[in-house]
Scaffold this motif. Sequence first.
Motif, short mmCIF file in Angstrom:
data_model
loop_
_atom_site.label_atom_id
_atom_site.label_comp_id
_atom_site.label_asym_id
_atom_site.label_seq_id
_atom_site.Cartn_x
_atom_site.Cartn_y
_atom_site.Cartn_z
N ASN A 14 -119.16 26.19 12.42
CA ASN A 14 -119.44 24.69 11.51
C ASN A 14 -119.30 23.97 11.10
OD1 ASN A 14 -120.37 28.04 10.48
ND2 ASN A 14 -117.72 28.48 9.60
N GLY A 15 -119.96 23.47 11.94
CA GLY A 15 -119.49 21.54 12.22
C GLY A 15 -118.48 20.80 12.81
N GLU A 16 -117.27 21.68 12.50
CA GLU A 16 -115.77 21.13 12.77
C GLU A 16 -115.39 21.13 13.78
OE1 GLU A 16 -111.42 22.96 11.98
OE2 GLU A 16 -112.87 24.11 11.23
N ASP A 17 -114.53 20.49 14.90
CA ASP A 17 -114.81 19.86 16.05
C ASP A 17 -112.94 20.90 15.96
OD1 ASP A 17 -116.35 17.86 16.81
OD2 ASP A 17 -114.68 16.91 17.41
N ARG A 18 -113.21 22.14 17.39
CA ARG A 18 -112.67 23.23 17.23
C ARG A 18 -111.28 23.01 19.01
NH1 ARG A 18 -112.10 27.80 14.54
NH2 ARG A 18 -113.24 27.46 12.45
N GLN A 19 -112.45 22.31 19.67
CA GLN A 19 -112.20 22.45 21.26
C GLN A 19 -112.99 20.81 22.28
OE1 GLN A 19 -113.76 26.35 22.70
NE2 GLN A 19 -111.22 25.78 23.62
N ARG A 20 -112.34 20.43 22.15
CA ARG A 20 -112.70 18.88 23.18
C ARG A 20 -111.84 18.75 24.22
NH1 ARG A 20 -116.24 16.26 21.17
NH2 ARG A 20 -117.55 17.60 19.63
N SER A 21 -112.29 18.94 25.04
CA SER A 21 -111.60 18.14 26.46
C SER A 21 -112.51 17.80 27.62
CB SER A 21 -110.74 19.55 26.74
OG SER A 21 -109.71 19.46 27.73
N SER A 22 -111.98 17.89 29.19
CA SER A 22 -112.50 18.08 29.89
C SER A 22 -111.99 18.65 31.50
CB SER A 22 -112.23 16.24 30.43
OG SER A 22 -112.92 16.44 31.56
N THR A 23 -113.50 19.27 32.20
CA THR A 23 -112.85 19.97 33.07
C THR A 23 -111.38 19.04 34.09
OG1 THR A 23 -114.14 19.24 34.27
CG2 THR A 23 -114.67 21.13 33.11
N ALA A 24 -111.44 18.07 33.39
CA ALA A 24 -110.08 17.23 34.70
C ALA A 24 -108.93 18.08 34.23
CB ALA A 24 -110.17 15.62 34.27
N ASP A 25 -108.91 19.00 32.77
CA ASP A 25 -107.21 19.38 32.65
C ASP A 25 -107.40 20.93 33.23
OD1 ASP A 25 -106.94 16.79 31.12
OD2 ASP A 25 -107.52 17.53 29.42
N MET A 26 -108.06 21.02 34.13
CA MET A 26 -107.99 22.10 34.63
C MET A 26 -106.41 22.47 35.07
SD MET A 26 -111.15 23.75 36.41
CE MET A 26 -112.99 24.11 34.85
N PHE A 54 -105.88 24.53 37.58
CA PHE A 54 -106.50 25.54 38.85
C PHE A 54 -108.27 24.74 38.98
CE2 PHE A 54 -103.16 28.71 37.59
CZ PHE A 54 -102.51 28.29 39.13
N SER A 55 -108.41 23.56 40.00
CA SER A 55 -109.87 23.43 40.07
C SER A 55 -110.82 24.63 41.01
CB SER A 55 -109.90 21.96 40.91
OG SER A 55 -109.69 22.65 42.73
N VAL A 56 -111.90 24.02 40.85
CA VAL A 56 -112.88 24.98 40.68
C VAL A 56 -113.21 25.55 42.48
CG1 VAL A 56 -115.46 25.41 41.80
CG2 VAL A 56 -114.87 23.94 39.20
N ARG A 57 -112.20 24.59 43.31
CA ARG A 57 -112.32 24.82 44.63
C ARG A 57 -111.16 25.95 44.68
NH1 ARG A 57 -113.61 20.71 48.53
NH2 ARG A 57 -114.87 18.73 47.67
N GLU A 58 -110.34 25.58 44.56
CA GLU A 58 -109.28 26.56 43.98
C GLU A 58 -109.91 28.40 43.78
OE1 GLU A 58 -105.82 24.09 43.78
OE2 GLU A 58 -106.78 23.95 41.97
#
Length: 282
Positions: free
Chosen positions: A204-216, A218-222
């Motif tokens: 409803n227009g309210e920010d709930r999640q805001r992040s980056s895949t850098a914060d995983m 375990f990476s895609v490779r892993e």
Amino acid sequence: MKLLRYGPAGAEKPGILDAAGRIRDLSGVSPDLEGEAVGLAALDRLRAIDPESLPPVAGEPRIGACVARTPTFHCVGLNYVNHAKESGMAPPTEPVLFNKAASALCGPFEPIIQPKGSTKLDYEVELGIVIGARTQHISEADALSAVAGYCVINDVSERAFQNERLGQWVKGKSSPNFGPTGPWLVTADEVPDPQALGCWLTVNGEDRQRSSTADMIFSVREIVSYLSRFMVLMPGDLIATGTPEGVAMGMTPQAWLTPGDEVRLGIDGLGEQAQTVVAFPG
């Protein structure tokens, strides 16, 4: 390439975006985006085609899931430190694996259907991996070579079904329309670093999640390497790689989704989704 599926539900056709962002019809050269049709060799053949040579698609057709009939819908849980903390769990020391039913797969703009008996409906923006080759026991160093591309996934969840009932998480993850996927399958050559993608979700227009895949954690490779130790990954398999903090379960008070809520989400370079929550019919 940005590949997609468009048209009425159950009768989608494959398409590709041209340089101007217009949909071009791929059905003359590919039957659908599933299985070997999203394998690495098939993608190489598509890459050799000039999108301008393909028929343009008129209007604004419905967009379906960017892959069809995925063999297995794999998921990784608790893959961001702060999400593990908000869930009341310690960050895992190896990937937490579970599945969604393949029947949960749906288009990125389809409604989220609240299941019968649901009381704790939740959302999760996630980076999706599409596997492009039969893969077993692949090293982390080679793991990205098995990836066809990436997409946006909303790992919709019913937390009471997931956490308060006996058995595994799958029952809280698999209701119809609990797997909005797309709008595009963005081929891996257009995503030089899958660990550098911003992701976000609003309700409803309210920010709930805001992040980056850098914060995983375990990476895609892993993740790809780890999964391949325990099973054979197949072309067209989907892997949802986990969500950052900000889910309804972790809020005080918990702000569960209810009918009428509008959910929007996206990942840098992979497109955006939008869903309206509706009650189970009948």
